[in-house]
Design an enzyme around this catalytic site. Structure first.
Site: not given
Ligand code: F6R
Length: 608
Positions: A2, A27, A100-101, A481, A485, A504, A603
């Site tokens: 948040c 966020r 937040n938390g 990866e 994505k 497998h 994020k």
């Molecule tokens: C995927 C992504 C997440 C972060 C993960 C770790 O695109 O962004 O999988 O990689 O939440 O986040 P950080 O690197 O900030 O610890």
């Protein structure tokens, strides 16, 4: 997850809070709200959905004031709704809290406060804080906040205002970041510097357990006993351009296209081309300590975990030190074999991921030295590690991590190189790697120049339901990866596998409806991957092949080809990830998805 912003000063707080919340929207974006002290009374406005909805509410019911707090939410307790949006008020409407938390003992506190006559109006854990602060208020807001924080268990970054002590905002942090912004005659609180960068670049990063009291005349930092403490003011190195879209349709696309620069920034001043090694200033490890490392654990989550897998291969190959890669969320709850001879590398773009932070603390408890590979300067992991390598990739706003990933892999290469050259790697092999690293920015640019061709491939696959990503060796993590994505931004089911493992089980999925992305640069496992491509073609699967040169063996096996330049094996995932990012991006955009704010994601995952 948040976002928090607070303002006190001569201007009207509302537009400043809304501007800050928009910067923080990446966020968390399921609801938002503000609380202002308007002519002595506390006024809140809240709305489910994006900040734009909150702006609509404010247009209908405007509110003004010189003191205010705001919040953008990613739901943990209680679904996204107007009533669960922050700020939360006390029963008598005199205290407003954004948080937040997670308050872990919220249920018990709620029952107790209920018995004392408090009325709860949301399903959130946060709301107990506002009632508790009301209950403990005896004239000083900071004292009431301190009293409440003594009772709550869990994690928090908070900002609190009260109409009974109207000239201040109180903030506090434990497990969730918070900083004070020092402006010209105005002061801010924020969970993330981007919220206040339009107004000031001078910030004080609060430490765990710190409280901040900001007024129109200044700020005070206190500990939990209300004793004043000194914290230094730091200047944020980046400016507003770094957090704006700069003409790109999405932050994600901008960040993909920034990679020639961000990868160069990760290497700046660190490459020793002639000596075939790297210079890393922040490791805090002496020559003897580097030589004494007998095993390495790398811990991370998500995309950062994928870069860890690449780091494992690099370090084992070049430095011949055994490496374990652990999901941080698993590592923290098992009984890992970590000793004082273990180096624990912690990888995190944000430096705030709760699981990764907890794993680092766990490794420290076992006596390991910790090394953080972090992008966000001043973040908690960067402050608590024993040494570190900053990625210098600049702010990453798109929720899907792109430029941080390539910088992580490059930082791991620099570290592996340093460790290996200290031990037994020859200067000739070292130079091969440094020269290859030096070429990366231009090579990445050459791939970006093919974006239109990749967009055309995306058009053919935008309506499929499943995708498989296959690679071997260094490109197995790249396959993971690539799949991550795609799934996180387009909501297409995608899986990554080691190419040979397909036989497998996953091979059962192959038919003419199943596109398979092969990562097949001309490296030491190239021929092996060609056999796996043949297996897919033999079953009618569609292939998108990322490869690095004309190769007769591939004739007739590629429905689509994407070319990347040649490099040393260990750096192929850096180049391969660029078309994978573009493919995911274009597919998602063509499906109408909001790539910068994918559903259910946010994020920086600061809760467990
Ligand atoms: C995927 C992504 C997440 C972060 C993960 C770790 O695109 O962004 O999988 O990689 O939440 O986040 P950080 O690197 O900030 O610890």
């Amino acid at each position: 997850m948040c976002g928090i912003v607070g303002y006190i000063g001569p201007k009207d707080a509302t537009p400043i809070l809304i501007g800050g919340l928009k910067r923080l929207e990446y966020r968390g974006y399921d609801s938002a709200g503000v609380a202002l002290i308007d002519r002595g009374a506390l006024e809140t406005r809240r709305a489910e959905g994006k900040i734009a909805r909150l702006e609509g509410v404010l247009a209908e019911q405007p509110v003004k004031g010189h003191v205010g707090i705001g919040h953008t939410r990613w739901a943990t307790h209680g679904p996204p709704s107007d009533r669960n949006a922050h700020p939360h008020l006390s029963t008598d409407n005199t205290v407003a809290v954004v948080h937040n938390g997670i308050i872990e003992n919220a249920d018990a506190l709620r029952k107790e406060l209920h018995r004392k006559g408090h009325t709860f109006r949301s399903d959130t854990d946060t709301e107990v804080l506002s009632h508790l602060i009301q209950e403990l208020f005896e004239g000083s807001l900071e004292e009431a906040v301190i009293g409440a924080l003594r009772v709550v268990e869990g994690t928090y970054g908070i900002a609190v205002v009260s109409s009974k002590d109207p000239g201040k905002i109180v903030g506090a942090r434990k497990g969730s970041p918070l900083l004070v912004g020092v402006g010209d005659g105005q002061y801010f609180l924020a969970s993330d510097a981007s919220a206040i960068l339009a107004h000031t670049r001078e910030v004080i990063y609060l430490n765990e357990g710190d409280l901040a009291v900001i007024t129109a005349d200044g700020y005070r930092i206190l500990d939990i006993n209300a004793s004043p403490i000194r914290r230094s003011v730091e200047t944020i190195a980046w400016d507003l351009d770094a957090i704006e879209r700069g003409g790109y349709e999405h932050f994600m696309l901008k960040e993909i296209f920034e990679q020639p620069q961000t990868v160069a920034n990760t290497m700046r001043g660190r490459l020793r081309l002639e000596e075939g090694t790297s210079k890393l200033g922040g490791l805090n490890l002496s020559h003897d300590e580097l030589m004494a490392i007998d095993n390495i654990v790398i811990t991370a989550c998500g995309t950062s975990w994928h870069s860890a897998l690449i780091g494992e291969l690099m370090i084992e190959d070049m430095a011949r030190i055994p490496v374990e890669v652990e999901y941080a969320s698993e590592f923290r709850y098992r009984n890992p074999i970590v000793t004082p001879a273990t180096l624990c590398i912690v990888i995190s773009q944000s430096g705030e991921t709760a699981d990764t932070l907890a794993a680092m603390r766990e490794a420290k408890r076992h006596g390991a030295r910790t090394l953080g590979l972090v992008n966000v300067v001043g973040s908690t992991i960067a402050r608590e590690d024993d040494g570190g390598i900053y990625l210098h990739a600049g702010p990453e706003i798109g929720v899907a991590s792109t430029k941080a990933f390539t910088s992580q892999v490059v930082a791991l290469a620099l570290f592996a190189l340093k460790l290996a050259r200290k031990r037994n790697l020859s200067v000739t092999r070292g130079r091969e790697v440094t020269q290859a690293l030096d070429l990366l920015p231009n090579q990445i640019q050459a791939i970006l120049d093919q974006a239109d061709a990749i967009e055309a491939i995306a058009e053919s696959y935008k309506d499929v339901h499943n995708f498989l990503y296959l690679g071997r060796g260094y490109n197995f993590p790249a396959a993971l990866e690539g799949a991550l994505k795609l799934k996180e931004i387009s909501y297409i089911h995608a899986e990554g596998y080691p190419a040979a493992e397909m036989k497998h089980g996953p091979i059962a999925l192959i038919d003419e409806k199943m596109p398979v992305v092969f990562i097949a640069p001309h490296d030491s496992v190239f021929e092996k991957v060609v056999s796996n491509i043949q297996e897919v073609k033999a079953r009618g699967g569609k292939t998108i092949v990322i490869t690095s040169r004309d190769e007769p063996a591939l004739a007739g096996l590629m429905d689509h080809e994407i070319r990347i330049p040649e490099t040393v094996d260990m750096l192929t995932p850096v180049l391969a990830s660029i078309p994978l990012q573009l493919l995911a991006y274009y597919i998602a955009v063509k499906r109408g998805a909001n790539v910068d704010q994918p559903r259910n994601l946010a994020k920086s995952v600061t809760v467990e």
